[in-house]
Scaffold this active site. Structure first.
Site, PDB file in Angstrom:
ATOM      1  CG  ASP A 141       0.050  85.314 -79.207  1.00 44.94           C
ATOM      2  OD1 ASP A 141       1.553  85.697 -79.107  1.00 44.94           O
ATOM      3  OD2 ASP A 141      -0.916  86.091 -78.929  1.00 44.94           O
ATOM      4  CE  LYS A 189       4.913  85.607 -84.063  1.00 50.81           C
ATOM      5  NZ  LYS A 189       3.733  85.523 -83.663  1.00 50.81           N
ATOM      6  CE  LYS A 235       7.656  73.065 -81.105  1.00 52.64           C
ATOM      7  NZ  LYS A 235       7.108  71.844 -80.830  1.00 52.64           N
ATOM      8  CB  ALA A 254       7.194  90.201 -79.531  1.00 52.03           C
ATOM      9  N   GLY A 255       5.628  88.294 -77.519  1.00 52.05           N
ATOM     10  CA  GLY A 255       5.970  87.182 -76.586  1.00 52.05           C
ATOM     11  C   GLY A 255       6.271  85.952 -76.961  1.00 52.05           C
ATOM     12  CG  HIS A 256       8.405  85.605 -80.221  1.00 51.78           C
ATOM     13  ND1 HIS A 256       9.127  85.900 -81.051  1.00 51.78           N
ATOM     14  CD2 HIS A 256       7.140  85.988 -80.151  1.00 51.78           C
ATOM     15  CE1 HIS A 256       8.637  86.662 -81.992  1.00 51.78           C
ATOM     16  NE2 HIS A 256       7.338  86.782 -81.542  1.00 51.78           N
ATOM     17  CD  GLN A 285       4.209  92.619 -82.957  1.00 51.44           C
ATOM     18  OE1 GLN A 285       5.069  92.910 -83.996  1.00 51.44           O
ATOM     19  NE2 GLN A 285       4.809  92.246 -81.675  1.00 51.44           N
ATOM     20  NE  ARG A 333      -4.191  91.944 -73.398  1.00 52.41           N
ATOM     21  CZ  ARG A 333      -4.024  92.753 -74.710  1.00 52.41           C
ATOM     22  NH1 ARG A 333      -5.061  93.535 -74.857  1.00 52.41           N
ATOM     23  NH2 ARG A 333      -3.125  92.877 -75.299  1.00 52.41           N
TER      24      ARG A 333
HETATM   25  P1  GDP Z   1       4.508  83.463 -80.716  1.00 53.25           P
HETATM   26  O1  GDP Z   1       4.323  84.859 -80.197  1.00 53.25           O
HETATM   27  O2  GDP Z   1       4.004  83.159 -82.193  1.00 53.25           O
HETATM   28  O3  GDP Z   1       5.970  82.834 -80.699  1.00 53.25           O
HETATM   29  O4  GDP Z   1       3.620  82.351 -79.768  1.00 53.25           O
HETATM   30  P2  GDP Z   1       3.518  82.479 -78.169  1.00 53.25           P
HETATM   31  O5  GDP Z   1       4.538  82.069 -77.542  1.00 53.25           O
HETATM   32  O6  GDP Z   1       2.921  83.948 -77.812  1.00 53.25           O
HETATM   33  O7  GDP Z   1       2.169  81.420 -78.166  1.00 53.25           O
HETATM   34  C1  GDP Z   1       2.311  80.010 -78.373  1.00 53.25           C
HETATM   35  C2  GDP Z   1       2.223  79.149 -77.224  1.00 53.25           C
HETATM   36  O8  GDP Z   1       1.779  77.968 -77.563  1.00 53.25           O
HETATM   37  C3  GDP Z   1       2.951  79.217 -76.042  1.00 53.25           C
HETATM   38  O9  GDP Z   1       3.089  79.223 -74.795  1.00 53.25           O
HETATM   39  C4  GDP Z   1       3.937  77.945 -76.698  1.00 53.25           C
HETATM   40  O10 GDP Z   1       4.688  77.415 -75.716  1.00 53.25           O
HETATM   41  C5  GDP Z   1       2.669  77.127 -76.898  1.00 53.25           C
HETATM   42  N1  GDP Z   1       3.109  76.006 -77.793  1.00 53.25           N
HETATM   43  C6  GDP Z   1       3.659  76.123 -79.338  1.00 53.25           C
HETATM   44  N2  GDP Z   1       3.695  75.207 -79.958  1.00 53.25           N
HETATM   45  C7  GDP Z   1       2.793  74.403 -79.406  1.00 53.25           C
HETATM   46  C8  GDP Z   1       2.205  73.121 -79.718  1.00 53.25           C
HETATM   47  O11 GDP Z   1       2.460  72.638 -80.731  1.00 53.25           O
HETATM   48  N3  GDP Z   1       1.410  72.625 -78.782  1.00 53.25           N
HETATM   49  C9  GDP Z   1       1.136  73.020 -77.605  1.00 53.25           C
HETATM   50  N4  GDP Z   1       0.180  72.444 -76.619  1.00 53.25           N
HETATM   51  N5  GDP Z   1       1.694  74.429 -77.190  1.00 53.25           N
HETATM   52  C10 GDP Z   1       2.253  74.856 -78.125  1.00 53.25           C
HETATM   53  P1  IMO Z   2       3.594  87.816 -80.849  1.00 51.22           P
HETATM   54  O1  IMO Z   2       4.824  88.410 -81.472  1.00 51.22           O
HETATM   55  C1  IMO Z   2      -0.514  88.873 -80.123  1.00 51.22           C
HETATM   56  C2  IMO Z   2      -1.943  93.017 -80.454  1.00 51.22           C
HETATM   57  C3  IMO Z   2      -2.415  93.817 -79.067  1.00 51.22           C
HETATM   58  C4  IMO Z   2      -3.301  94.618 -79.680  1.00 51.22           C
HETATM   59  C5  IMO Z   2      -2.548  95.175 -81.134  1.00 51.22           C
HETATM   60  C6  IMO Z   2      -1.810  96.327 -81.043  1.00 51.22           C
HETATM   61  O2  IMO Z   2       3.823  87.339 -79.484  1.00 51.22           O
HETATM   62  O3  IMO Z   2       2.585  87.151 -81.934  1.00 51.22           O
HETATM   63  P2  IMO Z   2       0.716  97.178 -79.909  1.00 51.22           P
HETATM   64  O4  IMO Z   2       0.797  96.970 -78.277  1.00 51.22           O
HETATM   65  O5  IMO Z   2       1.223  96.450 -80.815  1.00 51.22           O
HETATM   66  O6  IMO Z   2       0.373  98.337 -80.317  1.00 51.22           O
HETATM   67  O7  IMO Z   2      -0.926  96.370 -79.782  1.00 51.22           O
HETATM   68  O8  IMO Z   2      -1.877  94.153 -81.389  1.00 51.22           O
HETATM   69  N1  IMO Z   2      -0.416  92.528 -80.292  1.00 51.22           N
HETATM   70  C7  IMO Z   2      -0.430  91.167 -80.235  1.00 51.22           C
HETATM   71  N2  IMO Z   2      -1.131  90.134 -80.358  1.00 51.22           N
HETATM   72  N3  IMO Z   2       0.514  88.603 -80.457  1.00 51.22           N
HETATM   73  C8  IMO Z   2       1.571  89.496 -80.338  1.00 51.22           C
HETATM   74  O9  IMO Z   2       2.991  89.514 -80.638  1.00 51.22           O
HETATM   75  C9  IMO Z   2       1.160  90.928 -80.356  1.00 51.22           C
HETATM   76  N4  IMO Z   2       1.618  92.316 -80.512  1.00 51.22           N
HETATM   77  C10 IMO Z   2       0.696  93.105 -80.452  1.00 51.22           C
HETATM   78  O10 IMO Z   2      -2.933  92.787 -78.401  1.00 51.22           O
HETATM   79  O11 IMO Z   2      -4.403  94.016 -80.154  1.00 51.22           O
HETATM   80 MG    MG Z   3       3.243  85.589 -78.585  1.00 46.94          MG
END
Ligand code: GDP
Ligand code: IMO
Ligand code: MG
Length: 435
Positions: A23, A26, A28, A49-51, A234, A313
């Site tokens: 999180d 990535k 973005k 993943a959640g991007h 991840q 969560r």
């Molecule tokens: P990823 O899994 O690495 O792609 O990251 P996620 O999307 O799960 O989590 C990053 C969160 O931060 C998302 O809600 C994005 O919209 C947000 N985000 C990304 N870059 C920035 C930033 O520079 N500032 C703020 N405030 N939010 C950001």
């Molecule tokens: P992105 O790509 C943050 C964490 C889970 C748990 C552990 C194992 O959005 O960064 P799994 O379901 O993979 O067996 O869970 O890894 N986890 C993440 N935490 N961002 C993620 O992906 C994750 N993918 C898995 O919360 O602790």
């Molecule tokens: Mg994520």
């Protein structure tokens, strides 16, 4: 050559990975840099993943499909190292279509990728329950059990799924073992071959047009001079070898996985861009030395909207930890950094950076291999002055407050890698190219 060049051509290959516990932003960064890129490839993980990408206020969250799809000219590939849930695959394509994003003729799935089966999701839930107090807090997407079957040589690959005869044969071979595990191991009802075939046949038909041999395709594309971006999922500390084992995911998340998860050899991957949050977060269980369980942690969570994109969560929050990021940067040979969420720190009067650990009275800059020792590490902090200025509208590095520049410079010096991008907001436009 830098991972991106401000006005110049895109480099031919760059791998983008997270250097913390996921999180980092990535999605973005991939979206931002994919502007001039021909192909975006995912190489490990699945729908855990959640991007998140925000373009002119419209939010997209991709769990399984590459973020590159949001750039309409980009071809995207799900590599052999992935575990693909066909239910999520169909759902995400439909959702993108509703949002006006058509993926036909520009999305390919490796015929060697593993398929997440219905029983993998059941086993993920049952295994987590059985772990009790020491549960990992997985996303319950069936990721661990699917990789387990892959290395146990009981997996179903995309090439099997789309061939009805092969699919039945693989299930006939594997289901007796799966059912012993479900029933005798975890006291769960057995699954029948016919029920699995009935559920997955329509999904297999949907996936079939996308399934091809991708390793040769990618190598040819690179040899022809096409630019390729590898999209990590991840974070490096969730890597099954180098992360905070056993509180990790079930795949290698470090840059080296881009090779094995796509069939593109290491020498063809030129740059590695490490994505770092300006502070640290973690979802799920496991050690986290700089975690803040106080008001400051709550402020980071509420200002940074730190709630999981996949499970919703609350994310655990803490100060920036240079010990873990030096380590993860080393493991992946990171050549450039993207620092995200700098704006979240805008309001703080002072900031802390963890520069070392105190373990049993000894100062150390090493990340211990065992989770228990890492949990016992107490952060040694250096304090930095905040800037207490809104940075979210800034698009030029020179316009950042001096204290923000010093903070970024400190992170860069601690990790010993130059900064290429600074992100100051969730929207694509809230980005600063540094080099
Ligand atoms: P990823 O899994 O690495 O792609 O990251 P996620 O999307 O799960 O989590 C990053 C969160 O931060 C998302 O809600 C994005 O919209 C947000 N985000 C990304 N870059 C920035 C930033 O520079 N500032 C703020 N405030 N939010 C950001
Ligand atoms: P992105 O790509 C943050 C964490 C889970 C748990 C552990 C194992 O959005 O960064 P799994 O379901 O993979 O067996 O869970 O890894 N986890 C993440 N935490 N961002 C993620 O992906 C994750 N993918 C898995 O919360 O602790
Ligand atoms: Mg994520």
């Amino acid at each position: 050559m830098s991972a991106i060049e401000k006005n110049g051509p895109a480099p031919s290959t760059v791998c983008i990975i997270g250097l913390q516990w996921g999180d980092e932003g990535k999605g973005k960064i991939v979206d931002l840099l994919a502007e001039n890129v021909d192909l975006v490839v995912r190489f490990q993980g699945g729908s855990n993943a959640g991007h998140t990408v925000v373009i002119e206020g419209d939010e997209f969250i991709l769990h399984l499909l590459p973020t590159g799809l949001l750039r309409k000219q980009t071809i995207c590939v799900l590599g052999n190292g992935m575990v693909i849930d066909p239910v999520q695959f169909a759902r995400e394509i439909d959702e993108l279509k509703e949002d006006g994003v058509d993926v036909s003729d520009r999305l390919f799935v490796s015929n060697r990728a593993q398929i997440v089966m219905p029983y993998h999701r059941l086993l993920d839930i049952a295994m987590e329950k059985a772990r009790g107090e020491s549960s990992i807090g997985t996303t319950l997407r069936g990721i661990g059990p699917c990789y387990l079957d892959k290395v146990a040589r009981n997996g179903v690959r995309a090439g099997d799924l789309i061939n009805p005869k092969a699919f039945r044969a693989v299930l006939e071979r594997n289901l007796p073992y799966v059912n012993r595990l479900l029933h005798k191991g975890y006291d769960q009802p057995e699954v029948s071959i016919e029920a699995v075939i009935e559920e997955y046949t329509p999904l297999a038909k949907r996936m079939k047009p996308f399934v091809v041999e991708t390793a040769g395709y990618l190598n040819r594309a690179i040899d022809e001079g096409k630019s390729v971006m590898f999209e990590g999922a991840q974070g490096s500390l969730l890597d099954v070898d180098f992360g905070t084992y056993p509180y990790v995911t079930s795949s290698n998340t470090s840059a080296a996985a881009a090779s094995i998860g796509t069939g593109v050899p290491p020498r063809k991957i030129q740059n590695v861009l490490g994505v770092l949050k300006a502070y640290t977060t973690r979802v799920g269980a496991g050690p986290f030395p700089t975690e803040l369980l106080d008001k400051t942690g709550e402020t980071l969570r509420s200002v940074g909207k730190e709630f999981g994109a996949t499970t919703g969560r609350p994310r655990r929050c803490g100060w920036f930890d240079a010990v873990i990021t030096q380590y993860t940067s080393m493991i992946s040979g990171v050549t450039g950094l993207a620092i995200t969420k700098l704006d979240v720190l805008d309001r703080f009067e002072t900031l802390q950076i963890c520069v070392a650990y105190d373990l049993d009275g000894q100062r150390t800059g090493e990340v211990p291999a065992d989770a228990e020792s890492l949990a016992a590490c107490k952060p040694v902090y250096e304090e930095y002055p905040g800037w207490q200025t809104d940075t979210s509208g800034i698009t030029e590095y020179s316009q950042l407050p001096d204290n923000a520049k010093s903070y970024i410079d400190k992170l860069s010096r601690l990790v010993n890698v130059p900064v290429e991008v600074v992100s100051v907001g969730k929207d694509r436009r809230n980005s600063i190219r540094v080099t």
